[in-house]
Design an enzyme around this catalytic site. Structure first.
Site, PDB file in Angstrom:
ATOM      1  N   LYS A  46       5.011  -3.168  -7.565  1.00 48.12           N
ATOM      2  CA  LYS A  46       5.596  -4.149  -8.738  1.00 48.12           C
ATOM      3  C   LYS A  46       5.341  -3.644  -9.965  1.00 48.12           C
ATOM      4  O   LYS A  46       5.100  -3.604 -11.487  1.00 48.12           O
ATOM      5  CB  LYS A  46       4.608  -5.197  -8.991  1.00 48.12           C
ATOM      6  CG  LYS A  46       3.697  -5.950  -7.446  1.00 48.12           C
ATOM      7  CD  LYS A  46       4.754  -6.317  -6.735  1.00 48.12           C
ATOM      8  CE  LYS A  46       6.097  -7.442  -7.254  1.00 48.12           C
ATOM      9  NZ  LYS A  46       7.235  -7.762  -6.522  1.00 48.12           N
ATOM     10  N   HIS A 106       6.699   3.857  -1.658  1.00 43.96           N
ATOM     11  CA  HIS A 106       5.457   3.675  -2.874  1.00 43.96           C
ATOM     12  C   HIS A 106       4.230   4.362  -2.183  1.00 43.96           C
ATOM     13  O   HIS A 106       3.175   4.180  -3.239  1.00 43.96           O
ATOM     14  CB  HIS A 106       4.735   2.199  -2.363  1.00 43.96           C
ATOM     15  CG  HIS A 106       5.399   0.389  -3.276  1.00 43.96           C
ATOM     16  ND1 HIS A 106       6.474   0.902  -4.041  1.00 43.96           N
ATOM     17  CD2 HIS A 106       6.007  -0.181  -2.330  1.00 43.96           C
ATOM     18  CE1 HIS A 106       6.848  -0.185  -4.078  1.00 43.96           C
ATOM     19  NE2 HIS A 106       6.992  -1.161  -3.248  1.00 43.96           N
ATOM     20  N   SER A 136       1.935  -9.201 -11.624  1.00 38.27           N
ATOM     21  CA  SER A 136       2.769  -9.335 -10.459  1.00 38.27           C
ATOM     22  C   SER A 136       2.280  -9.028  -8.926  1.00 38.27           C
ATOM     23  O   SER A 136       2.902  -9.635  -8.482  1.00 38.27           O
ATOM     24  CB  SER A 136       4.253  -8.211 -10.976  1.00 38.27           C
ATOM     25  OG  SER A 136       4.746  -8.186 -10.762  1.00 38.27           O
TER      26      SER A 136
END
Length: 293
Positions: A46, A106, A136
């Site tokens: 995010k 990530h 988010s």
């Protein structure tokens, strides 16, 4: 697809909370063979991953918006550690992707497959302020069905601060990659800078990649990758993902894309608690975040 995806509790990979399907393919991810001209796009979840990927893909396609519509973003810029039932894994997609490849991840820096360092691949990292990330992420936990139930925002804030969300501690992630920024092959960007002055940030990216682009081409990139354009772009907005995996009726994948949305969600007490926690965990770091526009 017909696969009912139900969020289950996260597993643990070398102490980092992660989806069990991702952990299952970890041996293939760890053994992934990078190529010297791979460009790795690394972010905490995010933090503008899709936005940055779209910017890079259009740069790689020499400004051709049409070429960027050749496929969904997650096929154009494969997600290294991805695996869901019935879908090709990130590694499988990457093995079919022609060079030069764009790769997203990530993963925290300590879990990055060794071959990216061995091959001296360039890396672009983008960080976003944690208050907007947590809001988010909360919406994403609700709409992306692989996540466990986040509970209330107050409960999710605690989970986030404790580093018990998928990919672990935001603090460790942003600081771990920041400590690598001395390396000439790493460009460290901030989501907030990209929102405030996208022209300047795209120039930084072009310099880092050793590319030159005409002014009108840069303008086209900025228009094509604006939030409004991406939100309505079917090859970037994840609307093509089966509802069993992502339910856009709960929250769109590209939700607001603004700085400071946390102010619409945090109570005064939550904000104070978060600030204290932030100060403690960022103490001694020269990494600074803009929390509002």
């Amino acid at each position: 697809m017909g696969v009912e995806v139900v969020g289950e509790e996260l597993g643990s990979l070398h102490g980092i909370p992660l989806f069990k399907t991702f952990i299952e393919v970890w041996p293939q991810v760890e053994a992934f063979q990078a190529q010297p001209d791979d460009l790795l796009v690394s972010t905490y979840p995010k933090s503008g991953t899709t936005w940055l990927s779209e910017i890079l893909d259009i740069i790689y396609q020499d400004g051709s918006v049409e070429k960027c519509q050749r496929d969904a973003i997650y096929n154009r810029v494969p997600f290294l550690e991805y695996k869901e039932p019935g879908m090709p894994s990130g590694v499988e997609l990457l093995e079919k992707t022609p060079s030069p490849r764009l790769v997203t991840t990530h993963l925290p820096v300590q879990l990055l497959p060794k071959s990216f360092c061995d091959k001296n691949c360039k890396v672009i990292y983008m960080a976003r302020n944690p208050k907007d990330v947590v809001v988010s992420y909360y919406y994403f936990y609700q709409m992306a069905k692989t996540h466990p139930d986040p509970g209330t925002l107050a409960e999710f804030l605690e989970t986030f601060m404790a580093g018990k969300v998928a990919y672990g501690s935001w603090y460790e992630h942003v600081q771990g990659w920041w400590e690598k920024k001395q390396e000439k092959q790493l460009l460290y960007l901030f989501y907030e800078d990209m929102k405030k002055d996208p022209w300047q940030e795209v120039q930084k990216i072009l310099r880092f990649l050793g590319k030159e682009m005409a002014e009108e081409m840069v303008e086209r990139i900025l228009h094509h990758t604006s939030f409004q354009e991406m939100k309505k772009n079917p090859s970037a907005n994840y609307n093509s993902v089966p509802t069993a995996l992502m339910d856009h009726s709960i929250s769109p994948f590209l939700r607001k894309g603004i700085i400071g949305d946390w102010k619409n969600h945090f109570t005064v007490a939550q904000n104070e608690r978060f600030n204290q926690h932030y100060q403690k965990h960022m103490m001694g770091s020269d990494l600074h975040f803009q929390m509002e526009a």
